[in-house]
Scaffold this motif. Structure first.
Motif, short mmCIF file in Angstrom:
data_model
loop_
_atom_site.label_atom_id
_atom_site.label_comp_id
_atom_site.label_asym_id
_atom_site.label_seq_id
_atom_site.Cartn_x
_atom_site.Cartn_y
_atom_site.Cartn_z
N ILE A 1 -68.71 -96.16 10.23
CA ILE A 1 -69.25 -94.95 9.79
C ILE A 1 -70.53 -94.48 10.75
O ILE A 1 -71.09 -95.37 11.33
CB ILE A 1 -69.61 -94.95 8.29
N TRP B 1 -72.56 -97.85 12.00
CA TRP B 1 -72.61 -98.95 11.37
C TRP B 1 -71.08 -99.50 10.72
O TRP B 1 -70.37 -98.53 10.45
CB TRP B 1 -73.59 -98.99 10.14
N GLN C 1 -68.69 -100.19 8.10
CA GLN C 1 -68.80 -99.75 6.66
C GLN C 1 -67.66 -100.63 5.72
O GLN C 1 -67.76 -101.04 4.52
CB GLN C 1 -68.25 -98.23 6.20
N SER C 2 -66.77 -101.23 6.55
CA SER C 2 -65.82 -102.03 5.76
C SER C 2 -64.77 -102.98 6.85
O SER C 2 -64.91 -102.53 8.23
CB SER C 2 -64.56 -101.05 4.94
N ARG D 1 -69.75 -95.57 -0.67
CA ARG D 1 -70.93 -94.55 -0.42
C ARG D 1 -71.93 -94.50 -1.49
O ARG D 1 -71.59 -94.41 -2.79
CB ARG D 1 -69.98 -93.46 -0.08
N PHE E 1 -76.10 -94.30 3.89
CA PHE E 1 -75.17 -94.98 4.72
C PHE E 1 -75.23 -96.35 4.35
O PHE E 1 -75.34 -97.36 5.39
CB PHE E 1 -75.66 -94.66 6.11
N HIS F 1 -73.68 -100.09 4.31
CA HIS F 1 -73.05 -100.87 5.37
C HIS F 1 -72.90 -102.32 4.96
O HIS F 1 -73.73 -102.68 4.14
CB HIS F 1 -73.39 -100.31 6.67
#
Length: 343
Positions: A129, A142, A144-145, A161, A246, A248
């Motif tokens: 993201i 960054w 995110q998953s 989120r 954000f 992360h």
């Protein structure tokens, strides 16, 4: 005849004092005492949890100033170390520390997936993201998953989120083969299963937002959900607003069965013939290669450098690498920009 001089009254006897100070609280002779409490500073307190080190086990330490909220105790040296300053770490923007101990950045692109490890029996994609700074030619990004393929299984680890960050509110998302995994908000809570590829366990390392995941004989991952703080946003000009912090993942990896041909943004640094491509001696050594590492989806193994077949390769060399890693002494640089490893 003059009067005799007056004799001043004798001073009162001194108040009795103990003959000696009470003995200091004993501490193990081979380790320094832990630093004083720092609750007022908000820094995290951590303990050695390995009972094989009785002189350090249970002693509480304060995280270093470089990582006030993310550290663990090295029970061997009985000292706190930053999670993001060790080989196999992927943190921040995102900052990688390779298996060779060299630090580099790989920015990728926001809202896209990139393979960070690809081998015969392990493939890991990271979903990025980000946010565009109009004064720059790239996105701030960054992780995110993660989408992880091993054997014939799919493991998902993600940060939900979040607008306003509250660390007591768990923002982890976990699933195995499409089944959501729910853990109680309690340190030590554990989920485990015997899969066709071996045992898989997921354990909370804090009450919320932090887990350790281990696939028997394949990998171990420590994942922590963290936000972009207001201080970080101002310092780096991220422009993060109250609508989205954000959230992360900060990650650290350990691999047990990599082959000599392993690839991916991080994986290639464990390959037997890898020579770092990053420009050394600069503040932010950046690795390119968006095209060769791009994957079509979080669980796709279609990046240009893909190696995944679902089976362990015959040229496994993990034991040799583990021996090499175990004989290295690693420490972060003075300015925190890298890790230096010595045999």
């Amino acid at each position: 005849m003059p009067s005799p001089p007056l004799t001043p009254p004798s001073p009162p006897p001194p108040t009795s004092t103990p003959s000696s100070l009470p003995p200091p609280t004993s501490t193990p002779s081979s380790y320094p005492p832990p630093p004083p409490s720092s609750e007022s500073s908000g820094e995290q307190r951590v303990k050695c949890k390995n009972k094989n080190y009785p002189q350090c086990y249970g002693l509480e330490h304060t995280c270093p100033s470089a990582c006030p909220h993310q550290c663990e105790v090295d029970c061997v040296t009985c000292s706190p170390v930053c999670n993001c300053n060790k080989p196999g770490a992927v943190c921040q923007d995102p900052r990688f520390i390779g298996g060779d101990g060299i630090t580099f950045y790989f920015h990728g692109k926001r809202d896209q997936d990139f393979c960070i490890v690809s081998d015969s029996n392990l493939h890991i994609n990271a979903h990025f993201i980000g946010k565009r700074n109009q004064t720059m030619t790239r996105d701030f990004t960054w992780v995110q998953s993660l989408g992880i393929l091993f054997g014939n299984h799919k493991l998902y680890i993600g940060a939900k989120r979040t607008a306003t960050w509250d660390d007591s509110n768990d923002r982890l998302s976990l699933s195995v083969d499409g089944q959501t995994i729910s853990l109680p908000d309690s340190e030590g809570a554990n989920w485990q299963s015997i899969l066709s590829a071996g045992a898989l366990s997921i354990t909370r390392t804090k009450n919320t937002n932090s887990v350790e995941i281990e696939a028997e004989g394949n990998f171990k991952i420590k994942a922590v959900v963290v936000p972009i703080t207001e201080k970080e946003s101002l310092m780096h000009n991220y422009g993060v607003t109250e609508e989205d912090c954000f959230a992360h993942l900060d990650l650290s990896f350990k691999f047990y069965a990599l082959s000599k041909e392993v690839s991916g943004v991080l994986g290639q640094t464990y390959a037997s013939n890898y020579v770092s491509r990053v420009k050394m001696g600069v503040v932010m050594p950046v690795l390119g290669g968006n095209k060769e590492f791009a994957s079509s989806t979080i669980f796709a193994s279609d990046c240009e450098v893909a190696r995944f077949t679902g089976e362990i390769a015959t040229n496994d060399f993990s034991n040799n690498f583990d021996h090499y890693a175990s004989t290295m002494n690693c420490a972060s640089g003075v300015d925190g920009r890298g890790v230096v490893c010595k045999r």
